[in-house]
Design an enzyme around this catalytic site. Structure first.
Site, PDB file in Angstrom:
ATOM      1  N   TYR A 125       0.571  -1.350  -0.141  1.00  0.00           N
ATOM      2  CA  TYR A 125       0.351   0.274   0.210  1.00  0.00           C
ATOM      3  C   TYR A 125       0.733   0.932   0.243  1.00  0.00           C
ATOM      4  CZ  TYR A 125      -4.114   3.171   1.756  1.00  0.00           C
ATOM      5  OH  TYR A 125      -5.397   3.541   1.242  1.00  0.00           O
ATOM      6  N   GLU A 268     -12.452   5.189  -5.297  1.00  0.00           N
ATOM      7  CA  GLU A 268     -11.046   5.514  -4.575  1.00  0.00           C
ATOM      8  C   GLU A 268      -9.915   6.449  -6.083  1.00  0.00           C
ATOM      9  OE1 GLU A 268      -8.776   5.347  -1.900  1.00  0.00           O
ATOM     10  OE2 GLU A 268     -10.269   3.817  -1.654  1.00  0.00           O
ATOM     11  N   ASP A 269      -9.835   7.483  -5.328  1.00  0.00           N
ATOM     12  CA  ASP A 269      -8.619   8.363  -6.055  1.00  0.00           C
ATOM     13  C   ASP A 269      -9.417   9.242  -7.481  1.00  0.00           C
ATOM     14  OD1 ASP A 269      -7.170   7.822  -3.875  1.00  0.00           O
ATOM     15  OD2 ASP A 269      -5.786   6.768  -5.686  1.00  0.00           O
ATOM     16  N   ASP A 291     -13.713   6.150   0.066  1.00  0.00           N
ATOM     17  CA  ASP A 291     -12.512   6.386   1.383  1.00  0.00           C
ATOM     18  C   ASP A 291     -11.803   7.874   1.167  1.00  0.00           C
ATOM     19  OD1 ASP A 291     -11.313   5.188   2.817  1.00  0.00           O
ATOM     20  OD2 ASP A 291      -9.293   5.009   1.545  1.00  0.00           O
ATOM     21  N   ASN A 433       0.102  11.678   1.027  1.00  0.00           N
ATOM     22  CA  ASN A 433       0.402  10.647   0.577  1.00  0.00           C
ATOM     23  C   ASN A 433       0.871  11.220  -0.775  1.00  0.00           C
ATOM     24  OD1 ASN A 433       0.042   8.974   2.820  1.00  0.00           O
ATOM     25  ND2 ASN A 433      -1.846   8.599   2.389  1.00  0.00           N
ATOM     26  N   ASN A 477      -3.702   6.190   8.778  1.00  0.00           N
ATOM     27  CA  ASN A 477      -4.299   5.777   7.593  1.00  0.00           C
ATOM     28  C   ASN A 477      -4.991   4.939   8.066  1.00  0.00           C
ATOM     29  OD1 ASN A 477      -3.580   3.670   5.636  1.00  0.00           O
ATOM     30  ND2 ASN A 477      -1.362   2.573   6.074  1.00  0.00           N
TER      31      ASN A 477
END
Length: 577
Positions: A125, A268-269, A291, A433, A477
């Site tokens: 990850y 996601e993203d 998320d 991140n 996280n």
């Protein structure tokens, strides 16, 4: 080849596939399942055990001569692989070795990940998965998951039917437009859904066969990728507007038609505008979760609540300043506002006044309201314009500073010193991140605050020694939240996600922080206990689903924590007969 239906492992009740019962809807219960033997068996990652096949199994399944004569236990195999992994200097080599293992021997992959979670989490990850996505075209070996591109328009349902597993409980989907802090990686964003779902299984116990990674490929605006001969996606600019929303709508309808009401779709993203639009559009018709917006919010709220046990005061008595007003920043802000309003019995509008946001143009204030996108407008408070972060800190005097802008080194020495000048224990969360995008390092936070900061980051940092004292930085996280959150939705048969479930997940995580953790400066519990943490989160989320009337798996189990544990997949080898 048959699986022994009577064996049990780790306290769970086994289903016939040798999976733990609970994350499988048991509509039909055949007592045995046939699996290929011989050479084919050794090429089947779901059932291959390598040298761990016993003499009896080698005879029964035509494996004689196909394996060297030695017999190894799963523990010995694990020891050998960890030894090999630690010899790789380059993180990407470790990542590739782990992916190879997943394609060769699924149970051993998960055993390794569960038993060595703190060491291997950064490999499968963030931060390593970011580099893997950047180079995905070059390291691509065999597809993991489904690629649905514009070429499949009008045929998405057929594409879903090509996936071999029929009982899917969790889908993680990306369109690759905003991968971590790295931007548009198009089709190569597949590393993210693959990595997230590995964590759903390892940390949350959702069985691997129930997980489906999907990449939606609508093109990419990344010129480097479009010119790269090894790029694996569509070579065209991104589809937008009506074409994009029609394609996504076909996808959402096909998923529901194929897998039913209870399948969790985790976005996601996606880029900000699409992330908010999709969540808003589908939250009332599908079981959806973003998320980046909701998972990040829940994990950060848990850290803040834990930090306040050290700093003192209720949420409503603190002032929050965000550097970054994208999907993560505003998602966290909204959940904190909701938590304040519940605690203080005030309106959400009133609670938002404790929260200030800084974006690329400075402090978000009411005079900017007209030019702001919808999701920022609620935070445009009355104040004169302030151009930069340092001036905003001086003006607002926050007790909690949260970075989510993906701008590396934005928390300068002046910023940390300013926070420390009016806070005994400033709470500083550098969440961006991967590590290169982090607003500051753990060492900088502790050194510049003279050891007074309560610090956590999005990517992992090593412990820091300052003035003879060792500080262990926490990692905010999302892996703390989404696996347990998803498990809670699965075991309760939830049909929708409600904001109160996020508060329930946050609360469960915050309560896992012990006095010993606090003494080391941690505001999150160690990842070593992650499966226990996930079971508690799942139980809290499931309880809220039952309370809100959103659970379809009835009757409600008496002890939800015990039930969650019994539902978790365990990767110990099964005996074949």
């Amino acid at each position: 080849m048959e699986v022994d239906p009577t064996s049990t492992v780790g306290g769970g009740v086994e289903d016939v596939y040798g999976e733990d019962r609970a994350t499988e809807d048991q509509l039909i219960t055949p007592w045995t399942v046939s699996v290929a033997s011989g050479y084919t068996l050794l090429r089947d990652p779901h059932h291959n055990k390598g040298l761990a096949f016993t003499e009896k199994e080698r005879d029964a399944h035509y494996l004689r001569g196909l394996l060297p004569p030695a017999i190894a236990t799963q523990e010995t195999q694990e020891k050998k692989l960890m030894h090999n992994l630690r010899h790789y200097e380059v993180p990407l080599q470790r990542y590739m070795a782990m992916m190879d293992l997943q394609e060769r021997n699924e149970r051993l992959f998960y055993k390794l990940l569960i038993d060595n979670v703190e060491e291997l989490l950064p490999v499968v990850y963030t931060p390593t998965v970011g580099e893997a996505c950047q180079k995905y075209g070059s390291i691509f070996r065999r597809p993991q998951g489904l690629y649905i591109s514009l070429k499949e328009k009008g045929k998405i349902l057929e594409v879903l039917k090509n996936w071999p597993e029929k009982s899917i409980q969790v889908i993680v989907v990306t369109d690759g437009e905003r991968i971590l802090g790295l931007g548009d990686l198009g089709c190569q964003g597949m590393g993210i859904p693959v990595g997230k779902l590995a964590l759903y299984t390892a940390l949350g116990g959702v069985r691997p066969s129930a997980c489906l990674p999907i990449t939606i490929d609508v093109g990419t605006n990344n010129e480097d990728l479009l010119k790269n001969e090894f790029y694996i996606g569509l070579r065209q600019r991104r589809a937008t507007g009506q074409e994009y929303s029609d394609f996504l709508h076909e996808f959402m309808a096909a998923v529901k038609q194929n897998y039913g009401e209870n399948v969790l779709i985790q976005f996601e993203d996606f880029a900000n505008h699409n992330a908010f639009y999709l969540l808003e559009k589908y939250r009332t018709t599908h079981l959806v979760f973003n998320d980046d917006i909701q998972g990040t919010a829940a994990v950060v709220l848990a850290g803040v609540v834990a930090a306040l046990r050290l700093v003192g005061g209720t949420l409503a008595e603190h002032t929050f300043l965000f550097f970054g007003a994208g999907e993560a920043g505003t998602g966290i802000a909204e959940l904190i506002a909701l938590a304040i309003s519940k605690q203080a019995k005030a309106s959400t509008e009133e609670s938002r006044k404790k929260i200030w946001l800084v974006d690329s143009k400075g402090l978000i204030v009411s005079s900017r309201k007209e030019s702001l996108p919808q999701f920022k407008k609620s935070y445009a408070h009355e104040h004169e314009p302030v151009k930069n972060l340092l001036d905003a800190i001086e003006a607002i005097k926050p007790t909690v500073l949260i970075g989510s802008a993906g701008v590396g080194q934005a928390f300068t020495q002046e910023v940390i010193e300013a926070m420390t000048s009016f806070n005994e224990k400033p709470v500083i969360l550098a969440l961006s991140n991967p590590t290169s995008q982090s607003e500051c390092t753990a060492e900088q936070a502790y050194t510049w605050s003279k050891g007074r900061a309560l610090f956590a980051s999005g990517s992992p940092f090593d412990p820091v020694e300052y003035n003879g004292k060792k500080y262990v930085p926490g990692q905010a996280n999302n892996a703390y939240i989404f696996p347990g959150f998803g498990l809670g939705l699965v075991i309760s048969g939830a049909i929708r996600v409600h904001d109160e479930m996020l508060l329930a997940a946050s609360e469960a995580l915050g309560h896992q922080v012990t006095k010993e953790n606090f003494e080391k400066g941690l505001i999150y519990p160690p990842f070593l206990n992650i499966r226990k943490i996930s079971a508690n989160i799942a139980a809290n989320v499931a309880a809220k689903a039952y309370e809100l009337g959103l659970a379809s798996r009835l009757p409600r189990p008496k002890d939800l924590v015990k039930y969650a544990v019994s539902c978790m997949y365990t990767p110990v080898y099964r005996s074949y007969r």
